[in-house]
Design an enzyme around this catalytic site. Structure first.
Site, short mmCIF file in Angstrom:
data_model
loop_
_atom_site.label_atom_id
_atom_site.label_comp_id
_atom_site.label_asym_id
_atom_site.label_seq_id
_atom_site.Cartn_x
_atom_site.Cartn_y
_atom_site.Cartn_z
CG HIS A 299 -1.71 1.21 1.42
ND1 HIS A 299 -1.49 2.09 2.45
CD2 HIS A 299 -2.73 1.76 0.68
CE1 HIS A 299 -2.33 3.10 2.37
NE2 HIS A 299 -3.09 2.92 1.31
CD GLU B 140 -2.82 2.49 -3.53
OE1 GLU B 140 -3.47 3.55 -3.46
OE2 GLU B 140 -3.10 1.46 -2.88
CG HIS B 141 -0.10 6.26 -0.54
ND1 HIS B 141 -0.65 7.36 0.06
CD2 HIS B 141 -1.00 5.25 -0.32
CE1 HIS B 141 -1.80 7.06 0.61
NE2 HIS B 141 -2.03 5.77 0.41
CD GLU C 212 -4.98 5.27 3.56
OE1 GLU C 212 -5.57 4.28 3.10
OE2 GLU C 212 -4.05 5.86 2.96
#
Length: 447
Positions: free
Chosen positions: A71, A74-75, A151
């Site tokens: 993840h 991905e950012h 997040e």
């Protein structure tokens, strides 16, 4: 060697495949010389295209001790490349009237743009660029690490239901990495660095580990020419590792979790069972479980709603949940929210009795026919969504299924019998593979 032979055979068979639901969903699949699979789904009703690149790399593929790196990467892919400034890709998509984003799950990471069909080549050019040319700085690492930690704060730490679900999942899987949160454990996320990001990127972000799905107002020959021009020139990774997953040992003991938090507004009971996923060429068990989900928990007409909400009046909400698109074993889940005055123990006991009664009573033929009709209708309506179509194929292919499996699925669902459903229920709803959780309100304490 067998994987290479399969890729060669696929590349040689550039054959359009009509959907099992009819001719309105025409799918073409082929493989580029560098191993990248391409799936084209034609829909010429509107001049719009969904362009997606799916990597067979999700959180369950992460190195031990680096949870959250899939993840995190991905950012980071929205940062600079050799030819684009940080944020330029998204800005370009927006300037051309489209939208873009990305998402990470256990079995895949996907990047997409939805845009006018005549902008497809521009999307391929930019997406191919970040497949191979990402350029990160230490500032990028520090900034985005703070972003993903925040997040986690917003979505998990500040949400007792999310924390509860995270704990349940960790207990459900004794050995498999599905028990680790997709976003990562906070203490490991805090240590993610440049080496972690580049290591994952250089290992998994290669054309022979990617699937390009293009749906909308496109033609296969045009997509192939563009894909060969932009993606086909990227070299494959000859050291791409086999997709190894730790397997679950036999689960032989029912487990329980009690989670208390003063922020809990509504207490409830959750139950999960280890369940089989959709397997290529053998989707029948998953189809029976898909319909079982609808029978037991699909709205106010479901079996559990009728029993626990209207007949016994012990619950204000009941639900059953199953998602068979998974590379490895998934779960079959229940939620029961009791009415005021009913304890969690009473709600759990009512759930257990209802499940026993369902297996004893069998499936109502009229309800089964109604559910099958609803599923067929939903599949037809889904053709109107180019984004949903691309997602359906991408999720399936990164989870071990094939285009033929996706197209066979509607007819397999329609072929499920009452006996299949009860057999599936008996096989899956076994206490020894279960985790029962109570989400409870805790009293605030003062120092």
């Amino acid at each position: 060697m067998m994987r290479v032979l399969a890729a060669v055979c696929a590349a040689l068979s550039f054959v359009p495949m009509a959907s099992a639901e009819g001719q309105s969903e025409t799918v073409t699949s082929f493989v580029l010389d560098n191993g990248m699979q391409v799936v084209v789904v034609e829909d010429h009703r509107a001049p719009v295209v969904q362009h997606m690149v799916w990597y067979r790399a999700g959180s369950a593929d992460e190195p031990v001790g680096s949870s959250g790196i899939a993840h995190f990467l991905e950012h980071l892919l929205f940062k600079a490349t050799d030819t684009m400034e940080s944020g330029e890709l998204s800005a370009t998509v927006a300037a051309n009237g489209g939208n873009d984003n990305a998402f990470t799950s256990y079995d895949y990471t996907a990047y997409f743009q939805r845009i006018a069909a005549d902008r497809l080549e521009l999307m391929m050019q930019m997406e191919a660029d970040r497949m191979i040319n990402i350029r990160l700085t230490e500032r990028d690492i520090a900034t985005e690490r703070d972003v993903i930690l925040e997040e986690r704060n917003q979505r998990t730490e500040n949400n007792p239901r999310a924390l509860f679900g995270e704990q349940l999942n960790a207990v459900q899987y004794l050995n498999h990495r599905y028990g680790i949160p997709i976003i990562g454990w906070r203490h490991e996320m805090e240590t993610l660095d440049m080496d972690d990001a580049l290591g994952f990127y250089e290992t998994y972000y290669a054309p022979n580990n990617a699937i390009l799905v293009v749906s909308g107002d496109v033609y296969p020959d045009d997509v192939r020419a563009l894909a060969e021009k932009h993606y086909g020139v990227i070299p494959s990774n000859p050291d791409l590792p086999e997709r190894f997953r730790a397997t679950e040992p036999p689960q032989i003991a029912a487990r329980r979790v009690t989670f208390r938090d003063p922020r809990v507004a509504q207490e409830y009971v959750s139950r999960s069972y280890l369940a089989p996923e959709r397997d290529s060429g053998a989707q029948e068990k998953a189809a029976a479980l898909t319909i079982l989900e609808e029978i037991l928990g699909g709205g106010t007409t479901s079996y559990l709603a009728q029993k626990l909400q209207f007949e016994k009046k012990v619950a204000i909400y009941t639900g059953a949940f199953y998602s068979g698109v998974s590379l490895d074993n998934t779960t079959f889940d229940f939620v029961v929210v009791p009415i005021p005055g009913i304890t969690l123990q009473e709600a759990e006991d009512a759930l257990d009795r209802a499940l026993v009664e369902f297996i004893k009573d069998g499936v109502d033929a009229e309800q089964l026919a109604r559910i099958k009709m609803q599923l067929r209708a939903a599949q037809i309506y889904a053709r109107d969504n180019v984004e949903g179509i691309a997602n359906r194929y991408g999720r399936a292919l990164t989870s071990g299924l094939t285009v033929k499996d996706v197209q066979a699925w509607p007819d397999i669902l329609q072929a499920v019998t009452e006996e299949d459903i009860i057999e599936a229920a008996r096989a899956v709803l076994r206490p020894e593979t279960s985790v029962t959780g109570w989400l409870m309100r805790a009293e605030e304490t003062t120092q």
